[in-house]
Design a protein around this motif. Structure first.
Motif, PDB file in Angstrom:
ATOM      1  N   ILE A  12      -8.952  -2.373  -3.458  1.00 20.44           N
ATOM      2  CA  ILE A  12      -8.188  -1.214  -3.347  1.00 20.44           C
ATOM      3  C   ILE A  12      -9.217   0.026  -2.302  1.00 20.44           C
ATOM      4  O   ILE A  12      -8.446   0.965  -1.947  1.00 20.44           O
ATOM      5  CB  ILE A  12      -7.908  -0.487  -4.634  1.00 20.44           C
ATOM      6  N   ARG A  13     -10.323  -0.566  -2.827  1.00 20.80           N
ATOM      7  CA  ARG A  13     -11.135   0.813  -1.634  1.00 20.80           C
ATOM      8  C   ARG A  13     -11.057   0.306   0.211  1.00 20.80           C
ATOM      9  O   ARG A  13     -11.456   1.172   0.301  1.00 20.80           O
ATOM     10  CB  ARG A  13     -12.563  -0.039  -1.930  1.00 20.80           C
ATOM     11  N   VAL A  70       3.873  -1.445   0.096  1.00 23.20           N
ATOM     12  CA  VAL A  70       4.560   0.422  -0.310  1.00 23.20           C
ATOM     13  C   VAL A  70       5.934  -0.756  -0.672  1.00 23.20           C
ATOM     14  O   VAL A  70       7.072  -1.220   0.416  1.00 23.20           O
ATOM     15  CB  VAL A  70       4.780   0.476   1.280  1.00 23.20           C
ATOM     16  N   SER A  71       6.991   0.398  -1.380  1.00 26.85           N
ATOM     17  CA  SER A  71       8.417   0.021  -1.944  1.00 26.85           C
ATOM     18  C   SER A  71       8.670   1.270  -1.888  1.00 26.85           C
ATOM     19  O   SER A  71       8.503   2.227  -1.832  1.00 26.85           O
ATOM     20  CB  SER A  71       8.769  -0.411  -3.221  1.00 26.85           C
ATOM     21  N   ASN A  88      -0.205   2.023  -4.034  1.00 30.62           N
ATOM     22  CA  ASN A  88      -1.079   1.635  -4.956  1.00 30.62           C
ATOM     23  C   ASN A  88      -2.027   3.098  -5.075  1.00 30.62           C
ATOM     24  O   ASN A  88      -1.927   3.904  -4.446  1.00 30.62           O
ATOM     25  CB  ASN A  88      -1.863   0.643  -4.866  1.00 30.62           C
ATOM     26  N   THR A  89      -2.494   3.759  -5.854  1.00 25.74           N
ATOM     27  CA  THR A  89      -3.490   4.714  -6.175  1.00 25.74           C
ATOM     28  C   THR A  89      -3.631   5.115  -4.493  1.00 25.74           C
ATOM     29  O   THR A  89      -3.244   6.680  -5.252  1.00 25.74           O
ATOM     30  CB  THR A  89      -4.390   4.588  -7.621  1.00 25.74           C
ATOM     31  N   PHE A  90      -4.824   4.894  -4.416  1.00 26.85           N
ATOM     32  CA  PHE A  90      -5.359   4.877  -3.025  1.00 26.85           C
ATOM     33  C   PHE A  90      -4.729   4.996  -1.818  1.00 26.85           C
ATOM     34  O   PHE A  90      -5.356   5.782  -1.334  1.00 26.85           O
ATOM     35  CB  PHE A  90      -6.665   4.147  -2.798  1.00 26.85           C
ATOM     36  N   SER A  91      -3.208   4.469  -1.894  1.00 24.67           N
ATOM     37  CA  SER A  91      -2.825   4.649  -0.711  1.00 24.67           C
ATOM     38  C   SER A  91      -2.152   5.540  -0.433  1.00 24.67           C
ATOM     39  O   SER A  91      -0.595   5.918   0.788  1.00 24.67           O
ATOM     40  CB  SER A  91      -1.979   3.365  -1.220  1.00 24.67           C
ATOM     41  N   GLU A 131       3.080   6.007  -7.794  1.00 20.84           N
ATOM     42  CA  GLU A 131       1.527   4.833  -7.381  1.00 20.84           C
ATOM     43  C   GLU A 131       0.249   3.800  -8.989  1.00 20.84           C
ATOM     44  O   GLU A 131       1.451   4.724 -10.045  1.00 20.84           O
ATOM     45  CB  GLU A 131      -0.328   5.485  -7.348  1.00 20.84           C
ATOM     46  N   CYS A 132       1.200   2.810  -8.546  1.00 18.36           N
ATOM     47  CA  CYS A 132      -0.040   2.061 -10.112  1.00 18.36           C
ATOM     48  C   CYS A 132      -1.645   2.163  -9.303  1.00 18.36           C
ATOM     49  O   CYS A 132      -1.581   1.506  -7.892  1.00 18.36           O
ATOM     50  CB  CYS A 132       0.990   1.201 -10.571  1.00 18.36           C
ATOM     51  N   ASN A 133      -2.368   1.702 -10.167  1.00 17.09           N
ATOM     52  CA  ASN A 133      -3.685   1.230  -9.906  1.00 17.09           C
ATOM     53  C   ASN A 133      -3.525  -0.668  -9.910  1.00 17.09           C
ATOM     54  O   ASN A 133      -3.638  -1.407 -10.414  1.00 17.09           O
ATOM     55  CB  ASN A 133      -4.595   1.308 -10.663  1.00 17.09           C
ATOM     56  N   ASP A 134      -3.846  -0.728  -8.350  1.00 10.89           N
ATOM     57  CA  ASP A 134      -4.234  -2.195  -8.485  1.00 10.89           C
ATOM     58  C   ASP A 134      -4.977  -3.074  -7.753  1.00 10.89           C
ATOM     59  O   ASP A 134      -5.247  -4.179  -7.386  1.00 10.89           O
ATOM     60  CB  ASP A 134      -2.716  -3.533  -7.184  1.00 10.89           C
TER      61      ASP A 134
END
Length: 356
Positions: free
Chosen positions: A143-144, A51-52, A99-102, A134-137
């Protein structure tokens, strides 16, 4: 080997000088914090995420809002809070990236932080608009596994600092990929004099877009990569712009649009599945949460759009976005992720016009 920034390689972008730290934190009051989660779990899952947090100023942003704007270069993204930002032109929370899911967890953590700061939210006053990008990492990160928790958002906010900030594989950039190499967090700034005044524009990016074949080096010519690349999602980028120039919300939205030119210089063409989002704010004015007594007027002044002044700020924005992206690549280190996947750090001679 210690990874260095673009200017340490002797490469400069544009004609304007940088701020003291060549960072978004060169705008007085702006602070950045990171929480980095990098771990190999016993079950074999690899966590490469984080997280930033970007704070427009060190005080209570809900109580003292700043003017802001947003621009969607390509809307394949899952941001929170940008609709109200575009409607009202106000930022009243720290800006969080992950990230996307967070996004849900980080939204909750940011909300809990603001509720703790402001007991009146949702009680004697209205609600609050939290901003999360977000971005998908998922290429490197499990990520799941939903490893980012609400308390990580609060931790990132509380750890925010001015001055020199970390870049590369930190915070929201920990698991990101860019132009076929290891991407991540990058920042840069530009300073210029406008008559008797001096204004700074700073950028902060989380880079996660493109393939090796797309890369356009900042110096010299580079023969496009001929190796077969693994098919990847189109990727994304989050771009945060800050300035101390007295711009109104409409002017900030115009500034945000210019980030697309800096992005395109590096090789992006905003592919179909790329989420390319820009958020811009000015620290020149603070808008109090409480309405002033009658008449309800706030005496602010803004830059006149006489052509030269605003155009120079646009040029500074383009340059600082481009350099931020290169810095995100330059500072990132080779990273091993889930399923044994590896993203290599970009070889510096590629940026110098080589072919390695």
């Amino acid at each position: 080997m210690t990874r260095v920034r673009l200017r340490d390689l002797g490469i400069t972008i544009g004609r304007y000088k940088t701020g003291t730290h060549n960072s978004i934190t060169d705008i007085p009051g702006v602070m950045v914090g990171h929480v980095t989660l990098s771990d190999k779990k016993e079950n074999g899952c690899t966590v490469q995420t984080g997280v930033s947090a970007i704070l427009p100023h060190p005080d209570n942003v809900f109580r003292e809002k700043v003017l802001g704007g947003a621009y969607v270069i390509n809307g394949f993204g899952k941001t929170v809070g940008t609709i109200q930002l575009q409607e009202l032109g106000l930022i009243e929370s720290p800006i969080l990236l992950t990230n996307t899911f967070s996004v849900p967890a980080v939204s909750e953590g940011t909300l809990r932080h603001l509720l703790h700061q402001n007991p009146q939210i949702g009680d004697t006053t209205g609600t609050v608009n939290v901003i999360v990008g977000e971005c998908n990492d998922g290429y490197l990160n499990d990520i799941r596994g939903l490893h980012v928790k609400p308390h990580h958002a609060r931790q990132a906010i509380l750890s925010a600092k001015s001055g020199v900030i970390e870049e590369g594989c930190v915070g929201a950039g920990t698991g990101m990929s860019c132009l076929g190499f290891k991407g991540g967090v990058g920042t840069s700034s530009r300073v210029a004099s406008f008559g008797t005044e001096q204004f700074t524009v700073g950028a902060f990016v989380v880079s996660n877009f493109g393939l090796k074949k797309d890369l356009r080096p900042p110096r010299g010519d580079w023969t496009s990569c001929s190796e077969q690349e693994e098919k990847m999602p189109d990727g994304s980028i989050m771009i945060i712009l800050a300035t101390n120039a007295p711009l109104n919300e409409r002017q900030l939205s115009r500034l945000a649009k210019r980030a697309s030119f800096g992005l395109s210089r590096t090789g992006s063409y905003a592919a179909h599945g790329s989420g390319d989002i820009v958020i811009a704010f000015s620290t020149a004015h603070r808008i109090p949460h409480e309405s002033p007594p009658h008449p309800k007027r706030i005496p602010f002044t803004f830059l006149r759009e006489d052509g030269d002044t605003i155009s120079r700020l646009f040029e500074m924005t383009v340059d600082t976005v481009e350099e931020s992206i290169w810095n995100s690549l330059c500072k990132a280190t080779t990273t091993e992720g889930i399923h044994g996947r590896v993203r290599e750090a970009i070889p510096y001679d590629m940026l110098l016009g080589g072919t390695s």
